[in-house]
Structure formats: C-alpha cells, structure tokens
Design an enzyme around this catalytic site. Structure first.
Site, mmCIF file in Angstrom:
data_model
loop_
_atom_site.group_PDB
_atom_site.id
_atom_site.type_symbol
_atom_site.label_atom_id
_atom_site.label_comp_id
_atom_site.label_asym_id
_atom_site.label_seq_id
_atom_site.Cartn_x
_atom_site.Cartn_y
_atom_site.Cartn_z
ATOM 1 N N ILE A 139 1.061 -1.423 0.169
ATOM 2 C CA ILE A 139 0.079 0.066 0.073
ATOM 3 C C ILE A 139 1.027 1.330 -0.046
ATOM 4 O O ILE A 139 1.210 1.831 0.990
ATOM 5 C CB ILE A 139 -0.951 0.015 1.138
ATOM 6 N N HIS A 142 0.013 5.192 1.591
ATOM 7 C CA HIS A 142 0.288 5.375 3.042
ATOM 8 C C HIS A 142 1.159 4.564 3.742
ATOM 9 O O HIS A 142 1.243 3.382 3.900
ATOM 10 C CB HIS A 142 -1.258 4.946 3.490
ATOM 11 N N LEU A 143 2.251 5.417 4.076
ATOM 12 C CA LEU A 143 3.463 5.096 4.743
ATOM 13 C C LEU A 143 3.194 4.055 5.924
ATOM 14 O O LEU A 143 1.936 4.417 6.604
ATOM 15 C CB LEU A 143 4.149 6.237 5.229
ATOM 16 N N HIS A 144 4.002 3.014 6.112
ATOM 17 C CA HIS A 144 3.672 2.389 7.165
ATOM 18 C C HIS A 144 5.039 1.722 7.253
ATOM 19 O O HIS A 144 5.865 1.240 6.606
ATOM 20 C CB HIS A 144 2.550 1.191 7.032
ATOM 21 N N GLN A 145 5.601 1.533 8.685
ATOM 22 C CA GLN A 145 6.680 1.117 8.994
ATOM 23 C C GLN A 145 6.812 -0.276 9.662
ATOM 24 O O GLN A 145 5.991 -0.536 10.439
ATOM 25 C CB GLN A 145 7.699 1.953 10.041
#
Length: 182
Positions: A139, A142-145
């Site tokens: 995705i 939308h940034l996600h770590q």
C-alpha cells in the site's frame, strides 16, 4: 485428471486425493495476493490505513494509539508479532512526515520492540518501510513502518520450498498478548 507423467492430485469430486505430501493451507493469503482492500488510485478514500483507526482496537488489530501514529498487527504477517507503525495522516513518503510524526513513529517503534521482546523473547528485528510500489510497498499511498520480530532458525524450508510461512498463533491471540503488555 491425471498429469501424463504424475499422480492424480484431484478426485472426481474436486477433493484432494491422499498422497505422500502434507499440506498447510493458507487460504487467507489469497486476499493479499488478489489485492483485496488495496486503494487503486492512492487516494485516502478506500485506504485501509485510513479506515482502521475508526474501528475498535480488537477488530482493527490495533495495539496502541498515539497522537499522530498508531501501531497494529500486520494482517499478513511474516512472523508472529509482525506489526506496523502507521501515521493517521494519509501520507506516502517518509520525507512528507512532520517532525512530530517522525518523532512519534520512532518512539512507538522502540516501544514495540520492547513489548515484543518482553512477550516473545525475540532475538532480533527487521525494521523498515518500502517507499513506493517499485520498492515493494503493498500500500504505497500510505506510509507504514514494519517491525518484524526474528528468532534464530525462524527461516526454515517452508518459505523456500512451500512458499508458506508457518505461524503458531492466531492474530487475535497475538494482539491480546502484545496489547496487554503495551
């Protein structure tokens, strides 16, 4: 339906015919493979990371909520306890985070590592984010770590030979353990 040079794998009724192999079925992964719930145009509308904070913590697999970011379990984990730290704001690139979002993302990541170590005695972690589709982001809009716990010997033959990851715990059980320890 026999292959010309192999055993019959499917019976008349479509059910598998017993053979010498054992199988681990992971049908839940088909949703990921088919791209279910992925926003197609990068807009916040339809983005699961924008929708999830509106759910209750158990349904959304949310472990903790901060002011600008939240932590949740990955719905398609590589290992038990694989979680993500995600900004509430729909932002795609790490350079687009505010100073507050950057600080809280780092702090929640550190806290997540402490919690996972306390609950499951992880030996190490893979931590990172894939920036853009070309870099492997599922995705990208939308940034996600990712915070992926690792243990000695956790990479066995299953992913290499069977393209399957064996997870010894259901997501709801993992969420409860980590959320309670948070």
């Amino acid at each position: 339906m026999s292959a010309p040079d192999g055993p019959e794998l499917v019976g008349q009724d479509g059910a598998g015919v017993p053979d010498a192999l054992q199988r681990l079925w992971t049908p839940h992964r088909m949703a990921y493979i088919k791209g279910q719930d992925k926003p197609e145009d990068g807009a916040a509308e339809g983005c699961p990371f924008c929708r999830i904070p509106g759910l209750d913590d158990e349904t959304g697999l949310i472990l903790a909520r901060g002011e600008t970011v939240y932590a949740l379990l990955n719905l398609y984990p590589y290992n038990p306890g694989h979680l993500m730290v995600v900004p509430y704001r729909h932002v795609a690139d790490y350079t687009g985070l505010t100073a507050e979002e950057t600080r809280e993302l780092a702090e929640l990541t550190q806290h997540a590592m402490r919690v996972v170590r306390a609950v499951s005695a992880a030996h190490g972690f893979n931590i990172g984010m894939n920036q853009g589709v070309i870099a492997g982001a599922g995705i990208a809009a939308h940034l996600h770590q990712h915070v992926v716990p690792r243990w000695g010997g956790d990479a066995n033959f299953m992913p290499v030979i069977g393209h399957t990851k064996v997870l010894p715990q259901l997501l709801g059980e993992t969420r409860k353990l980590l959320a309670d320890a948070w």
